[in-house]
Each structure stands twice: as structure tokens, then as C-alpha cells.
Write a protein that holds these residues in place. Structure first.
Motif, PDB file in Angstrom:
ATOM      1  N   HIS A   1       0.835  -1.189   0.102  1.00  0.00           N
ATOM      2  CA  HIS A   1      -0.213  -0.129  -0.163  1.00  0.00           C
ATOM      3  C   HIS A   1       0.958   1.373  -0.045  1.00  0.00           C
ATOM      4  O   HIS A   1       0.367   2.233   0.135  1.00  0.00           O
ATOM      5  N   GLY A   2       2.143   1.154  -0.288  1.00  0.00           N
ATOM      6  CA  GLY A   2       3.077   2.416  -0.149  1.00  0.00           C
ATOM      7  C   GLY A   2       3.020   3.152   1.123  1.00  0.00           C
ATOM      8  O   GLY A   2       3.162   4.342   1.077  1.00  0.00           O
ATOM      9  N   VAL A   3       2.744   2.681   2.201  1.00  0.00           N
ATOM     10  CA  VAL A   3       2.928   3.124   3.500  1.00  0.00           C
ATOM     11  C   VAL A   3       4.119   3.644   3.875  1.00  0.00           C
ATOM     12  O   VAL A   3       5.093   2.875   3.975  1.00  0.00           O
ATOM     13  N   ARG A   4       4.218   5.018   4.135  1.00  0.00           N
ATOM     14  CA  ARG A   4       5.375   5.730   4.582  1.00  0.00           C
ATOM     15  C   ARG A   4       5.553   5.561   6.156  1.00  0.00           C
ATOM     16  O   ARG A   4       6.600   5.653   6.735  1.00  0.00           O
ATOM     17  N   ASP A   5       4.470   5.888   6.774  1.00  0.00           N
ATOM     18  CA  ASP A   5       4.274   6.184   8.246  1.00  0.00           C
ATOM     19  C   ASP A   5       3.315   5.542   8.854  1.00  0.00           C
ATOM     20  O   ASP A   5       2.366   5.191   8.354  1.00  0.00           O
ATOM     21  N   VAL A   6       3.481   5.333  10.293  1.00  0.00           N
ATOM     22  CA  VAL A   6       2.453   4.880  10.973  1.00  0.00           C
ATOM     23  C   VAL A   6       1.996   5.767  12.095  1.00  0.00           C
ATOM     24  O   VAL A   6       3.041   6.015  13.000  1.00  0.00           O
ATOM     25  N   GLU A   7       0.634   5.922  12.024  1.00  0.00           N
ATOM     26  CA  GLU A   7       0.352   6.654  13.452  1.00  0.00           C
ATOM     27  C   GLU A   7       0.245   5.771  14.691  1.00  0.00           C
ATOM     28  O   GLU A   7      -0.750   4.801  14.654  1.00  0.00           O
ATOM     29  N   CYS A   8       1.122   5.865  15.795  1.00  0.00           N
ATOM     30  CA  CYS A   8       0.977   5.145  16.918  1.00  0.00           C
ATOM     31  C   CYS A   8       0.154   5.887  17.921  1.00  0.00           C
ATOM     32  O   CYS A   8       0.899   6.753  18.566  1.00  0.00           O
ATOM     33  N   LEU A   9      -0.971   5.581  18.233  1.00  0.00           N
ATOM     34  CA  LEU A   9      -1.828   6.471  18.974  1.00  0.00           C
ATOM     35  C   LEU A   9      -2.492   5.644  20.068  1.00  0.00           C
ATOM     36  O   LEU A   9      -2.675   4.259  20.077  1.00  0.00           O
ATOM     37  N   PHE A  10      -3.126   6.313  20.704  1.00  0.00           N
ATOM     38  CA  PHE A  10      -3.807   5.835  22.237  1.00  0.00           C
ATOM     39  C   PHE A  10      -4.819   7.093  22.628  1.00  0.00           C
ATOM     40  O   PHE A  10      -4.594   8.115  22.094  1.00  0.00           O
ATOM     41  N   ALA A  11      -5.884   6.582  23.253  1.00  0.00           N
ATOM     42  CA  ALA A  11      -6.957   7.709  23.567  1.00  0.00           C
ATOM     43  C   ALA A  11      -6.673   7.956  25.002  1.00  0.00           C
ATOM     44  O   ALA A  11      -6.026   7.155  26.085  1.00  0.00           O
ATOM     45  N   ASP A  12      -6.405   9.321  25.254  1.00  0.00           N
ATOM     46  CA  ASP A  12      -6.344   9.882  26.574  1.00  0.00           C
ATOM     47  C   ASP A  12      -7.494   9.961  27.115  1.00  0.00           C
ATOM     48  O   ASP A  12      -8.663   9.579  26.678  1.00  0.00           O
ATOM     49  N   ILE A  13      -7.493  10.466  28.422  1.00  0.00           N
ATOM     50  CA  ILE A  13      -8.913  10.514  29.165  1.00  0.00           C
ATOM     51  C   ILE A  13      -9.873  11.101  28.786  1.00  0.00           C
ATOM     52  O   ILE A  13     -11.136  10.779  29.008  1.00  0.00           O
ATOM     53  N   SER A  14      -9.660  12.091  27.868  1.00  0.00           N
ATOM     54  CA  SER A  14     -11.054  12.702  26.933  1.00  0.00           C
ATOM     55  C   SER A  14     -11.447  11.868  25.736  1.00  0.00           C
ATOM     56  O   SER A  14     -12.308  12.203  25.152  1.00  0.00           O
ATOM     57  N   GLY A  15     -10.416  10.626  25.440  1.00  0.00           N
ATOM     58  CA  GLY A  15     -10.823   9.826  24.177  1.00  0.00           C
ATOM     59  C   GLY A  15     -10.237  10.601  23.038  1.00  0.00           C
ATOM     60  O   GLY A  15     -10.574  10.124  21.936  1.00  0.00           O
ATOM     61  N   TYR A  16      -9.147  11.540  23.193  1.00  0.00           N
ATOM     62  CA  TYR A  16      -8.668  12.222  22.180  1.00  0.00           C
ATOM     63  C   TYR A  16      -7.303  11.544  21.790  1.00  0.00           C
ATOM     64  O   TYR A  16      -6.707  10.919  22.702  1.00  0.00           O
ATOM     65  N   PRO A  17      -7.170  11.178  20.438  1.00  0.00           N
ATOM     66  CA  PRO A  17      -5.863  10.577  19.979  1.00  0.00           C
ATOM     67  C   PRO A  17      -4.574  11.118  20.047  1.00  0.00           C
ATOM     68  O   PRO A  17      -4.501  12.502  19.878  1.00  0.00           O
ATOM     69  N   ARG A  18      -3.852  10.503  21.012  1.00  0.00           N
ATOM     70  CA  ARG A  18      -2.329  11.055  21.181  1.00  0.00           C
ATOM     71  C   ARG A  18      -1.508   9.952  20.834  1.00  0.00           C
ATOM     72  O   ARG A  18      -1.642   8.710  20.820  1.00  0.00           O
ATOM     73  N   GLY A  19      -0.324  10.508  20.574  1.00  0.00           N
ATOM     74  CA  GLY A  19       0.962   9.354  20.149  1.00  0.00           C
ATOM     75  C   GLY A  19       1.895  10.008  19.183  1.00  0.00           C
ATOM     76  O   GLY A  19       2.401  11.349  19.333  1.00  0.00           O
ATOM     77  N   LYS A  20       2.705   9.268  18.645  1.00  0.00           N
ATOM     78  CA  LYS A  20       3.845   9.506  17.696  1.00  0.00           C
ATOM     79  C   LYS A  20       3.605   9.031  16.357  1.00  0.00           C
ATOM     80  O   LYS A  20       2.901   7.737  16.121  1.00  0.00           O
ATOM     81  N   LEU A  21       4.330   9.615  15.222  1.00  0.00           N
ATOM     82  CA  LEU A  21       4.398   9.184  14.076  1.00  0.00           C
ATOM     83  C   LEU A  21       5.591   8.331  13.696  1.00  0.00           C
ATOM     84  O   LEU A  21       6.700   9.069  14.047  1.00  0.00           O
ATOM     85  N   MET A  22       5.533   7.203  13.272  1.00  0.00           N
ATOM     86  CA  MET A  22       6.736   6.408  13.306  1.00  0.00           C
ATOM     87  C   MET A  22       7.069   5.802  11.772  1.00  0.00           C
ATOM     88  O   MET A  22       5.974   5.430  11.236  1.00  0.00           O
ATOM     89  N   PRO A  23       8.155   6.068  11.434  1.00  0.00           N
ATOM     90  CA  PRO A  23       8.539   5.344  10.059  1.00  0.00           C
ATOM     91  C   PRO A  23       7.967   3.933   9.928  1.00  0.00           C
ATOM     92  O   PRO A  23       8.329   3.148  10.846  1.00  0.00           O
ATOM     93  N   ALA A  24       7.541   3.727   8.725  1.00  0.00           N
ATOM     94  CA  ALA A  24       7.058   2.174   8.683  1.00  0.00           C
ATOM     95  C   ALA A  24       7.815   1.217   8.607  1.00  0.00           C
ATOM     96  O   ALA A  24       7.706   0.107   9.441  1.00  0.00           O
ATOM     97  N   GLU A  25       9.183   1.349   8.325  1.00  0.00           N
ATOM     98  CA  GLU A  25      10.063   0.426   8.306  1.00  0.00           C
ATOM     99  C   GLU A  25      10.481   0.071   9.784  1.00  0.00           C
ATOM    100  O   GLU A  25      10.732  -0.967  10.199  1.00  0.00           O
ATOM    101  N   ARG A  26      10.646   1.038  10.586  1.00  0.00           N
ATOM    102  CA  ARG A  26      11.035   0.848  11.849  1.00  0.00           C
ATOM    103  C   ARG A  26       9.793   0.320  12.671  1.00  0.00           C
ATOM    104  O   ARG A  26       9.994  -0.634  13.746  1.00  0.00           O
ATOM    105  N   PHE A  27       8.540   0.523  12.409  1.00  0.00           N
ATOM    106  CA  PHE A  27       7.356  -0.148  13.210  1.00  0.00           C
ATOM    107  C   PHE A  27       7.507  -1.693  12.858  1.00  0.00           C
ATOM    108  O   PHE A  27       7.229  -2.422  13.556  1.00  0.00           O
ATOM    109  N   ALA A  28       7.745  -1.825  11.442  1.00  0.00           N
ATOM    110  CA  ALA A  28       7.594  -3.257  11.111  1.00  0.00           C
ATOM    111  C   ALA A  28       8.726  -4.159  11.900  1.00  0.00           C
ATOM    112  O   ALA A  28       8.629  -5.203  12.147  1.00  0.00           O
TER     113      ALA A  28
END
Length: 453
Positions: free
Chosen positions: A22-49
Motif C-alpha cells: 500500500h506504499g505506507v510511509r509512516d504509522v500513526e502510533c496512537l492511544f486515547a487519552d482520558i478525553s478519548g482524544y488521539p495522542r501518540g507519535k508518528l513512526m516510519p513504517a520500516e521501524r514499526f515493522a
């Protein structure tokens, strides 16, 4: 199954192949904070894999809606890291991204391997562990309501409905209208495709009472998986709405004089064989069914801050509005806080109508399950079912955020079921938000008090 279903790909090679496909470049690594708002970090796809370690500050899950942090002693002064560990079952494409990108929900895990007590997903898992220890598994289905509004560039101005096909804004009061459901089709086409990509199991779609207000029901399933879907549902709705010049609004009462938005939670419990424990073999109600209801009646008000987490939440509870004002229960009675829909014995369930659309799905589900399990453990007995108008009953729910805050701070059930550190931290952040709100001077005060007092 969708071709985007990466949740079966767990090995580095499988994940890499999916990303390359799918030509994925990055991965949104996220979780919900106490408000249900998405927070986290963007990681290069190859490092996530490759399984690269990802860390984030322990305090981030407990960030206030104002962006502030509490300095309650429960939060270490050192502001330590927690690890972010992906749940590969949630790995899929990010349908809102302009460049091919993946998304994965993560758990926040302390460096000693324990789940971070401040993360909402951890809180839900803690409650579920109590069910597992008793050979039980909850089954949950949320109904999520929200508004689509026009762009709002000045928070001092009220939200307004967008212009639709006829060239003017909808005025509302057209519940279940299919014509109104067809409005804003470009948004709906893209949003529906996004839900497929995200593996969100949507059931029925309806137009609600308010102007451009909608409700989408999610299919029942595992509590964590369903909470993940509700979390990603709200994220996707907001992102895709913005692409179309709209706001997807999940406030409990976003427009004065219009209907509020809820997140009704349908809950049943099954045993190790998959049988609904709310029903006996002959199809009649079990004792556990009444006990679960009684637990919600007894402890729901103590956990109100998880169903109604914001100052705006309490504007929704208006008599006659199909938003509850108490924890009465009844069969197919929408004027009560707890409704038992008419169903076959295998589908016997309780609908908690108290939670607002602004509630964090992980926490609203956790609170529902914790209260219900307490009722089972203590063998509590429910009130008599109500067949009349629930609004004629006493107002049994906290009326304000500060009242709910006080109840949760002093709730032994909250401390035992959710964890003392979570309760302390959550209440500290909510106290901070409420104090911040009290510093705001409203239009109502200027309108009526300025000329007369």
C-alpha cells in the motif's frame, strides 16, 4: 474481509509486505487519552515493522482538555516514560491521510511491564480482568450520536448547521428522515469507506432529531475491540468532516435548544460456553440480570464523571428529551436511564442511556461494567421496573460536574474497581478542568447580569 485487513499480519515480514503493498510511509502510533482524544507519535513504517521501541511521557494519557497537566502527587515529579506497545489487531490503513499511512492503537505500558494505570485502555482491561476471573465475558454495543456543523472560526459564536442540498441549513426535528440522511453525501461516502478500512463494524445509520444530527450503531462485540472502534470512529469522523469544510461534533449539548448527543451502551454478559448469563435455560430472566441492573442503579451515580466528563455534559440531561435524569429502569422505556430492549433470551441486555457522546468510550464501558459486576458480586436487588414516565421520578443523577467529581473522589467502588491511582489522577485532571472553566465569563452573565446587578 477487506484487502486492508492487516490485523492478521504480526511478523516483521508480513507487516513490511503489507506496507509495501500500500506504499505506507509512516504509522500513526496512537492511544486515547482520558478525553478519548488521539495522542501518540508518528513512526516510519520500516521501524514499526522492525518492532522498534516507542516511548512517551507517562503523563500524556492524563492531559487535560485545556492542554494542562495536574501536579497531584500521584503523578511522579520525574515524569517518567512508558512504552507504547501496538495491538496488531488494530493495524490498518489511515483513511484520512493524504499520503499512504497506517494506524495502530497502542497500550501504554510501564517500564516494568505493567499496564500504565493512567491510560483509559488499561482501565477497561483492569475491569475485564475481574470478569475473566469469574469466567465471564461482557459483550458491548455502542450507539454514537453526533452533529455535523458548519466551520466555526470563533469559539464565541454558536455552532450552526451547514448549508445542504436545498441551499439552506436544515432546521431539525426530522428524526429518521431518509431525505435528511442523504444530505452531505460527499462526507458520508468518504466516511463510510473509512469505516470499512478501519474494520469498524457499523450497523444502522439514522438521522436524529437535531439539525444534521446523526446516530450510527456499532455491532456488539468484545469490549476492548468495540472501544477501539468507537475511538477510531470519532477520530475518523472529525478528520474527514474537516476535509469537507464541516465539523463532526461529539459534545453532549453542542447547540442550545437542540437535542443532545448520547452514546448509549448495550451490555450483556456471557459465560465460558458463550451463553448469555442474563437468561436462564428456559428463556426467563436470571438473578444476575437484576443484580447487574441494581449495580448500575447503585453505583452509576458514583461513576457519573465517566459518563458525563465535561461541564457541557450536564446540559444534556433535560426532562422530556429522551436523555435520562435518573437510574430508573424499565422494559422498552426510553424515559429511564436503564432500558431493557425487547429481545430474544439470547440477546437479553441492558441499555445504559446515561453516557454522552463526549464520554471516552473506554471509560464509559469500564464504568458500566464495573458497576454491573459490583451488583452481581453484592447480589443487589433492583427497583421495580418502570412502565410510566421516568421523568416523573426523582432526579437521581448528579446535576453538575463538581457534584460528580465529589462522588467519584469518595467512591470505594471506583477505587476498588478502577484502581486508586487512576481515580486520583482522573479526578485531579477533572478538577483542573473545572477550575479552568470557572475562570471563563459566559455570554449569559454579560447578557443578564451586566445591565441588572
Amino acid at each position: 474481509m477487506s484487502h486492508t485487513a492487516a490485523h492478521l499480519h504480526h511478523t516483521p515480514d508480513q507487516i513490511s509486505a503489507f506496507f509495501q503493498q500500500h506504499g505506507v510511509r509512516d504509522v500513526e502510533c496512537l492511544f486515547a487519552d482520558i478525553s478519548g482524544y488521539p495522542r501518540g507519535k508518528l513512526m516510519p513504517a520500516e521501524r514499526f515493522a522492525a518492532g522498534a521501541e516507542l516511548r512517551i511521557c507517562q503523563a500524556i494519557p492524563m492531559q487535560a482538555v485545556t492542554g494542562e497537566y495536574s501536579y497531584n502527587p500521584v503523578f511522579p515529579d520525574s515524569d517518567p516514560d512508558v512504552r507504547m506497545l501496538p495491538d496488531y489487531h488494530t493495524l490498518t490503513l489511515a483513511p484520512w491521510a493524504s499520503t499512504p499511512r497506517a494506524v495502530a492503537v497502542h497500550d501504554c505500558v510501564e517500564l516494568d511491564g505493567e499496564l500504565c494505570t493512567f491510560a483509559p485502555r488499561s482501565t477497561l482491561k483492569r475491569v475485564l480482568a475481574d470478569y475473566t476471573a469469574r469466567g465471564l465475558t461482557p459483550v458491548v454495543a455502542p450507539e454514537i450520536e453526533f452533529y455535523l456543523t458548519g466551520a466555526n472560526t470563533d469559539p464565541a459564536h454558536p455552532l450552526v448547521p451547514p448549508t445542504v442540498r436545498g441551499g439552506r441549513a436544515e432546521v431539525g426535528q426530522s428524526a429518521f428522515s431518509l431525505n435528511m440522511l442523504n444530505e452531505l453525501a460527499p462526507f458520508w461516502d468518504e466516511f463510510r469507506a473509512a469505516l470499512v478500512t478501519l474494520h469498524i463494524n457499523a450497523d444502522t445509520w439514522i438521522h436524529e432529531v437535531g439539525p444534521t444530527q446523526y446516530e450510527i450503531n456499532l455491532m456488539h462485540g468484545d469490549a476492548v475491540a468495540v472501544a477501539d472502534q468507537a475511538f477510531l470512529f470519532k477520530y475518523a469522523a472529525r478528520e474527514i468532516a474537516l476535509k469537507h469544510g464541516l465539523n463532526a461534533v461529539f459534545m453532549a449539548k453542542p447547540i442550545a435548544g437542540s437535542a443532545g448527543s448520547s452514546m448509549h451502551l448495550h451490555t450483556s454478559v456471557v459465560d465460558a460456553l458463550g451463553a448469555n448469563v442474563f437468561s436462564l435455560p428456559d428463556g426467563t430472566e436470571s438473578a444476575l440480570f437484576g443484580q447487574f441492573i441494581a449495580g448500575l442503579q447503585t453505583y452509576g451515580p458514583e461513576l457519573m464523571l465517566m459518563f458525563a466528563p465535561n461541564v457541557n455534559s450536564y446540559r444534556r440531561y433535560v426532562a422530556g428529551s429522551q436523555a435520562p435524569t435518573n437510574m430508573a429502569w424499565g422494559y422498552d422505556n426510553r424515559t429511564t436511564g436503564l432500558r431493557v430492549p425487547t429481545s430474544a433470551a439470547v440477546a437479553r441486555r441492558v441499555e445504559n442511556r446515561v453516557a454522552g457522546a463526549d464520554a471516552n468510550p473506554y471509560l464509559a464501558i469500564a464504568a458500566t461494567l464495573a458497576a454491573g459486576l459490583a451488583g452481581i458480586q453484592e447480589r443487589l436487588q433492583p427497583s421495580e421496573p418502570l412502565s410510566s414516565n421516568g421523568y416523573d421520578e426523582a432526579y437521581g443523577l448528579p446535576r453538575t460536574m463538581d457534584e460528580s467529581l465529589y462522588k467519584m473522589q469518595h467512591s470505594m467502588l471506583a477505587i476498588q474497581g478502577l484502581g486508586a491511582d487512576f481515580v486520583t489522577g482522573y479526578c485531579a485532571v477533572k478538577a483542573l478542568e473545572y477550575k479552568h472553566y470557572l475562570n471563563e465569563i459566559s455570554a449569559w452573565e454579560r447578557r443578564f447580569l451586566l445591565p441588572q446587578v
